[in-house]
Design a protein around this motif. Structure first.
Motif, PDB file in Angstrom:
ATOM      1  N   SER A   1       4.560 -27.340  69.367  1.00 53.16           N
ATOM      2  CA  SER A   1       5.228 -26.560  68.316  1.00 53.16           C
ATOM      3  C   SER A   1       4.758 -26.969  66.923  1.00 53.16           C
ATOM      4  O   SER A   1       4.633 -26.128  66.032  1.00 53.16           O
ATOM      5  CB  SER A   1       6.747 -26.681  68.442  1.00 53.16           C
ATOM      6  OG  SER A   1       7.117 -28.017  68.225  1.00 53.16           O
ATOM      7  N   HIS A   2       4.469 -28.258  66.732  1.00 51.83           N
ATOM      8  CA  HIS A   2       3.983 -28.710  65.428  1.00 51.83           C
ATOM      9  C   HIS A   2       2.642 -28.034  65.118  1.00 51.83           C
ATOM     10  O   HIS A   2       2.420 -27.519  64.022  1.00 51.83           O
ATOM     11  CB  HIS A   2       3.841 -30.240  65.429  1.00 51.83           C
ATOM     12  CG  HIS A   2       3.260 -30.776  64.168  1.00 51.83           C
ATOM     13  ND1 HIS A   2       3.922 -30.713  62.961  1.00 51.83           N
ATOM     14  CD2 HIS A   2       2.060 -31.365  63.913  1.00 51.83           C
ATOM     15  CE1 HIS A   2       3.159 -31.239  62.022  1.00 51.83           C
ATOM     16  NE2 HIS A   2       2.022 -31.639  62.572  1.00 51.83           N
TER      17      HIS A   2
ATOM     18  N   GLU B   1       1.490 -25.244  66.385  1.00 53.77           N
ATOM     19  CA  GLU B   1       1.698 -23.798  66.157  1.00 53.77           C
ATOM     20  C   GLU B   1       2.197 -23.519  64.743  1.00 53.77           C
ATOM     21  O   GLU B   1       1.793 -22.541  64.116  1.00 53.77           O
ATOM     22  CB  GLU B   1       2.692 -23.230  67.174  1.00 53.77           C
ATOM     23  CG  GLU B   1       2.025 -22.885  68.473  1.00 53.77           C
ATOM     24  CD  GLU B   1       2.949 -22.184  69.457  1.00 53.77           C
ATOM     25  OE1 GLU B   1       3.838 -21.444  69.021  1.00 53.77           O
ATOM     26  OE2 GLU B   1       2.755 -22.398  70.662  1.00 53.77           O
ATOM     27  N   LYS B   2       3.047 -24.412  64.243  1.00 50.59           N
ATOM     28  CA  LYS B   2       3.560 -24.238  62.876  1.00 50.59           C
ATOM     29  C   LYS B   2       2.420 -24.369  61.865  1.00 50.59           C
ATOM     30  O   LYS B   2       2.342 -23.607  60.903  1.00 50.59           O
ATOM     31  CB  LYS B   2       4.649 -25.280  62.580  1.00 50.59           C
ATOM     32  CG  LYS B   2       6.022 -24.790  62.963  1.00 50.59           C
ATOM     33  CD  LYS B   2       7.099 -25.768  62.517  1.00 50.59           C
ATOM     34  CE  LYS B   2       8.331 -25.557  63.379  1.00 50.59           C
ATOM     35  NZ  LYS B   2       9.018 -26.765  63.763  1.00 50.59           N
TER      36      LYS B   2
END
Ligand SMILES: O=C(O)[C@H]1O[C@H](OP(=O)(O)OP(=O)(O)OC[C@H]2O[C@@H](n3ccc(=O)[nH]c3=O)[C@H](O)[C@@H]2O)[C@H](O)[C@@H](O)[C@@H]1O
Length: 429
Positions: free
Chosen positions: A74-75, A77-78
């Motif tokens: 998720s990091h 993707e951010k």
């Protein structure tokens, strides 16, 4: 040997009786020869494996990928989404492949500066000094451009990127460059310029919405063409190097993806691009390095004793051409991998329109560096080089507003300034 014994081992122990029949002797001889053959084949295979392990890695190989995924989560993707965020709804969202490369870095910076969303992709291969690529990455990072460490041949990664970001455009600059290196490592040209390009177009054609694609072809596609200046209408079926052949193949592949899937595709034929943050494998770059070191440089002349010349084109002019191509690219017409109607297909020369002999390039460098070069003049090797290049740019002027403004001396002055700063001990890179 063990195989012979195993083969003749009785299914019921103790039942093997000595036999003297010539047929059995003959069979034993055959088996013995077979086992020797197997043994030697194993040695041979082991030897080939050994050579394979010792052989230099393809510069296209991504060492980090071999150790496990260097993307995802998720990091990550951010970071991807943030880098690709555009400032206004009329700005572009661009995936730049080869973003840590020479042209890729400059184009990414220019797009970011004017408010476009930019995401970089690069495999940081070792074709030339990866430290220079990492320094370019830091430059982009400061400007807010994130470079994903990955390969255009990685279909899963590309699909993921298109899942996270609805790219409006792809600026495809990742490639195996260099004319002469193609004789040393032909496979890497096929891997990046053909297989990688197809993989990227597959991802683009499957994406929803389909992006418009602008990509780097090369002046080398003109090959042995002798009609000057080179026009897009001239023949390009006589490549003089495998590199040129793979770029020409790229142009044909682009045609087929445009035809079948409705992808909007623009190819740009770059003419010997030079400037700050340039490629160390190119002559102007290593001439500078060698002149400063007092090392001899080799200047090629054509086999008939004539000069060899290039239409050297300054990076800022090329960047303007790339942005012009992105801005005028029409939308792709397909969706969900299906064509909905005819789409735009273009090809443009991006050159400087004034060829300069290599001897003149060296004279300018001597003047700027204030050092006399140790020169050796040799006939141009027949390994892919062509005698001269000269672009006709009227099509790019008409459709992209492309108008180069930097002459070789002005551009080299900027390059030399950058070179001295970058490689000085004071440099913070
Ligand atoms: O415009 C292009 O299409 C191509 O331009 C360059 O290829 P090239 O023009 O051969 O650039 P260099 O390798 O920097 O060579 C420039 C000139 O210097 C000459 N040269 C090169 C090396 C050398 O030791 N001595 C020498 O005189 C070459 O013959 C050539 O005329 C790039 O390397 C290619 O990636 C690009 O696609």
């Amino acid at each position: 040997m063990s195989q012979v014994n195993e083969h003749h081992a009785p299914s019921t122990p103790g039942k093997l009786k000595p036999e003297k029949s010539p047929y059995i002797h003959h069979r034993l001889r055959i088996h013995s020869s077979l086992s020797k053959l197997t043994l030697w084949s194993s040695f041979f295979l082991a030897f080939i494996l050994f050579l394979f392990i010792l052989s230099p890695p393809s510069p296209s190989a991504s060492p980090r990928r071999a150790l496990g995924d260097s993307w995802g989560g998720s990091h990550w993707e951010k970071r991807v989404a943030k880098s690709a965020r555009r400032s206004t709804s009329s700005s572009l969202t661009v995936l730049v492949t080869g973003a840590a490369g020479f042209v890729g870095t400059h184009v990414s910076l220019a797009l970011k500066r004017r408010g476009d969303g930019v995401l970089g992709l690069d495999n940081f291969n070792r074709y030339y000094d990866p430290n220079l690529k990492r320094a370019r990455q830091r430059l982009l990072d400061r400007a807010g451009v994130f470079i994903v460490d990955g390969d255009i041949n990685d279909a899963v990664l590309l699909r993921k990127l298109f899942d996270v970001v609805p790219f409006t455009h792809v600026m495809h600059l990742a490639a195996q460059a260099g004319v002469r290196y193609a004789m040393q490592n032909p496979g890497s040209y096929v891997h990046s310029n053909i297989a990688g390009f197809v993989n990227l177009l597959e991802a683009c054609k499957n994406a929803n919405p389909q992006p418009s694609v602008v990509w780097a072809s090369s002046s080398s596609v003109y090959g042995l063409n002798s009609k000057v200046p080179f026009s897009e209408k001239d023949r390009t079926d006589q490549p003089a190097s495998l590199y040129a052949a793979t770029k020409k193949a790229g142009e044909e592949i682009a045609h087929s993806y445009n035809h079948i899937y409705g992808l909007s595709i623009t190819g740009l034929r770059f003419f010997t691009v030079y400037g700050p943050w340039g490629r160390p494998d190119m002559a102007y770059f290593f001439f500078t390095k060698d002149i400063l070191k007092g090392k001899q440089i080799t200047i090629f002349e054509s086999p008939d004793g004539g000069t060899v010349a290039r239409d050297f084109t300054y990076i800022d002019d090329i960047v303007k051409g790339c942005l012009g191509a992105l801005d005028t690219a029409k939308k792709s017409t397909g969706s969900g991998g299906k064509k909905k109607g005819p789409a735009q297909l273009r090809i443009f020369n991006l050159g400087n329109t004034s060829p300069v002999p290599v001897s003149e390039l060296v004279a300018i460098l001597e003047k700027l560096l204030k050092v006399k070069a140790k020169k050796k003049v040799l006939p141009m090797p027949t390994n892919g080089d062509v005698k001269f290049t000269h672009a006709n740019i009227s099509l790019a002027y008409r459709d992209l507003g492309y108008r180069p403004t930097t002459d070789l001396e002005t551009g080299l002055r900027k390059f030399v300034k950058w070179y001295l700063e970058f490689y000085s001990k004071k440099s913070s890179w």
